[in-house]
Design a protein around this motif. Structure first.
Motif, mmCIF file in Angstrom:
data_model
loop_
_atom_site.group_PDB
_atom_site.id
_atom_site.type_symbol
_atom_site.label_atom_id
_atom_site.label_comp_id
_atom_site.label_asym_id
_atom_site.label_seq_id
_atom_site.Cartn_x
_atom_site.Cartn_y
_atom_site.Cartn_z
ATOM 1 N N GLU A 74 2.612 1.177 -1.422
ATOM 2 C CA GLU A 74 3.906 0.929 -2.053
ATOM 3 C C GLU A 74 4.889 0.328 -1.057
ATOM 4 O OE1 GLU A 74 7.296 3.333 -4.660
ATOM 5 O OE2 GLU A 74 5.440 4.320 -4.041
ATOM 6 N N MET A 75 4.854 0.818 0.176
ATOM 7 C CA MET A 75 5.717 0.263 1.222
ATOM 8 C C MET A 75 5.396 -1.197 1.476
ATOM 9 S SD MET A 75 5.958 3.337 4.033
ATOM 10 C CE MET A 75 6.762 2.245 5.203
ATOM 11 N N LYS A 76 4.100 -1.516 1.495
ATOM 12 C CA LYS A 76 3.693 -2.899 1.725
ATOM 13 C C LYS A 76 4.148 -3.796 0.578
ATOM 14 C CE LYS A 76 -0.261 -5.620 3.286
ATOM 15 N NZ LYS A 76 -1.696 -5.589 3.631
ATOM 16 N N LEU A 77 4.065 -3.280 -0.660
ATOM 17 C CA LEU A 77 4.512 -4.044 -1.817
ATOM 18 C C LEU A 77 6.016 -4.285 -1.754
ATOM 19 C CD1 LEU A 77 3.951 -5.319 -4.593
ATOM 20 C CD2 LEU A 77 4.258 -3.046 -5.601
ATOM 21 N N LEU A 78 6.773 -3.231 -1.399
ATOM 22 C CA LEU A 78 8.216 -3.367 -1.274
ATOM 23 C C LEU A 78 8.583 -4.334 -0.159
ATOM 24 C CD1 LEU A 78 9.311 0.362 -1.714
ATOM 25 C CD2 LEU A 78 9.665 -1.512 -3.322
ATOM 26 N N GLN A 79 7.830 -4.262 0.937
ATOM 27 C CA GLN A 79 8.076 -5.172 2.052
ATOM 28 C C GLN A 79 7.836 -6.615 1.625
ATOM 29 O OE1 GLN A 79 5.365 -5.059 5.497
ATOM 30 N NE2 GLN A 79 7.160 -4.847 6.800
#
Length: 476
Positions: free
Chosen positions: A373-378
């Motif tokens: 999820e962090m990678k997607l948000l990034q």
């Protein structure tokens, strides 16, 4: 081979426990447990300061040897050995080069803040001990420029292969907190920053650094030196190749690219780095910790991926270190480690291990989902930043920078677009207004819907009228 690992003289591919500290730290139950609070490594030696202020050395160390009868020698010590010369005092900071050691030690038994005395010992073939000569020392000797009566208080120390750097401030109270960088030792690559390639036997200030600044950190590579100020300015000097110090005839000889005077290092958004914490130097590269520890920058020789930017090429300007890591390789390595540990536990027949394995697997699953999820948000943030940058550049004719973000949005997280638009128009100069009008007219030309085209024309008219009323017709 020389004992710098502090074990038995062999080479190890994995971390080894230094049992010597356990033996000393658990001598009696009534004593304070011994803890290591600082470590340093250089050349072929390692050093540690314990929580009682004691200094320990191991590896190829400058120690007195009975076989050498008072002469200088580097003795291989395979386990940590205390430096008894500082018994009854507190060692606060220490650094080491290839063959020399520099320590900041309290004048009395306890450290009181500005009572540090500078000691040095070891190899001195280039004057790196700062004692005014080239004689080697087996035991610590006071650097007289920074003795107990010195007007300067030393608060940081660093060693290159054959040179030394110190940071000081004046002991007497002052309205402004200012500091100085002092260097001595080998200077043939400009690593002293004195404007020459001459070696120096005693501490001398780096005079070409700006005055009225406070330096928060200093470090030395093999043949270069870097400092960073509290305002975020970074300077480096010394060997050019691979260090981001461009050849410049005004600083260096005709056949070399060495910077013999401080050169300011510029980042992507200008000469300053936000909220600097520390600068450190490798053999031929430099790393800066900024943004209160949330961001890393690196430059210099990039072999073996030492810069951490995903490449192995040399970088002559700061590049952002890929931190924190969010790649699939990092997650897979972490999963493999957990699986191995859990499998080993189950194989031992420990029933608790099965519970731990289940709990670890669940935790790892949640962690993996969170990282995805962090990678997607990034990724989304990156696209939004790129879009905002393109839009900002189209309207204002320059890349978007942090200071362009409205103050209201920075402070509160809310954004009154009408008010901010009016404020922008009121403060805009003629060139910006002309660019805005051109932008809207270009946008108008690409609109086919009549109602939309009419609305845009009204917006242009309102903008121009608003700026004329607020600033006067003569300015528009």
């Amino acid at each position: 081979m020389d004992g710098q690992l502090g074990v038995n003289g062999g080479n190890f591919l994995v971390p080894c426990l230094l049992e010597r500290f356990l033996e000393v730290g658990s001598a009696t139950e009534s004593e304070v447990p011994l803890q290591v609070c600082s470590v340093k490594a250089g050349g072929m030696m390692s050093l540690a300061i314990d929580n009682l202020g004691g200094l320990w050395m191991w590896g190829s160390c400058p120690l007195e040897s009975s076989s050498n009868e008072g002469g200088f020698s580097l003795v291989s010590s395979f386990t940590p050995t205390p430096v008894w010369d500082f018994y009854g005092h507190t060692v606060v900071k220490v650094a080491c080069g290839n063959e020399h050691v520099v320590a900041l030690v309290s004048a009395g038994e306890t450290y009181k803040g500005e009572d540090l005395v500078c000691f040095s010992w070891g190899g001195n073939n280039h004057g790196q001990l700062g004692l005014g000569d080239k004689e080697y020392r087996n035991r610590p000797a006071i650097v007289e420029a920074f003795n107990q009566d010195s007007p300067f208080a030393v608060y940081a120390v660093a060693c290159g292969a054959f040179h030394t750097a110190l940071l000081t401030h004046k002991k007497r109270p002052s309205d402004t907190l200012e500091s100085m960088c002092w260097t001595f030792g080998l200077g043939e690559n400009g690593q002293l920053g004195h404007g020459t390639t001459q070696s120096v036997l005693s501490p001398e200030p780096v005079k070409e650094l700006p005055q009225h600044i406070y330096l928060v950190s200093v470090d030395c590579g093999l043949f270069h030196t870097s400092v960073v100020s509290s305002a975020g300015d970074v300077w480096s000097w010394g060997m050019e190749k691979g260090l981001g110090l461009y050849p410049d005839a005004s600083y260096a000889g005709r056949d070399t690219g060495d910077a013999v005077s401080p050169l300011q290092i510029n980042g992507l958004n200008g000469p300053r780095f936000q909220d600097p914490v520390q600068v450190v130097c490798g053999a031929a590269h430099t790393v800066l910790v900024a943004n209160d520890g949330y961001k890393l920058w690196s430059w210099g020789r990039g072999r073996s991926g030492v810069l951490g930017n995903g490449k192995t090429i040399d970088c002559y300007a700061p590049t952002v270190v890929l931190w924190p890591p969010l790649t699939e390789d990092f997650k897979q390595e972490e999963l493999n480690t957990v699986d191995k540990e859990a499998t080993a536990t189950v194989d031992d027949g420990d029933k608790m291990g099965e519970k731990n394995y289940t709990r670890d697997a669940e935790t790892e699953k949640r962690l993996s989902l969170a990282m995805k999820e962090m990678k997607l948000l990034q990724s989304k943030l990156s696209v939004m930043e790129k879009y905002a940058g393109i839009l900002h550049g189209s309207i204002f004719g320059k890349p978007m920078e942090e200071q362009d973000i409205p103050v209201s949005l920075q402070n509160s997280g809310s954004y009154d677009i009408t008010r901010e638009w009016e404020n922008m128009l009121e403060s805009a100069d003629r060139a910006k207004l002309v660019r805005l009008e051109k932008f809207y007219r270009n946008m108008l030309a690409g609109v086919k819907d009549k109602q939309m085209k009419k609305r845009i024309q009204e917006m242009i008219k309102e903008c121009l009228n608003s700026s004329t009323i607020n600033r006067g017709k003569g300015d528009v």
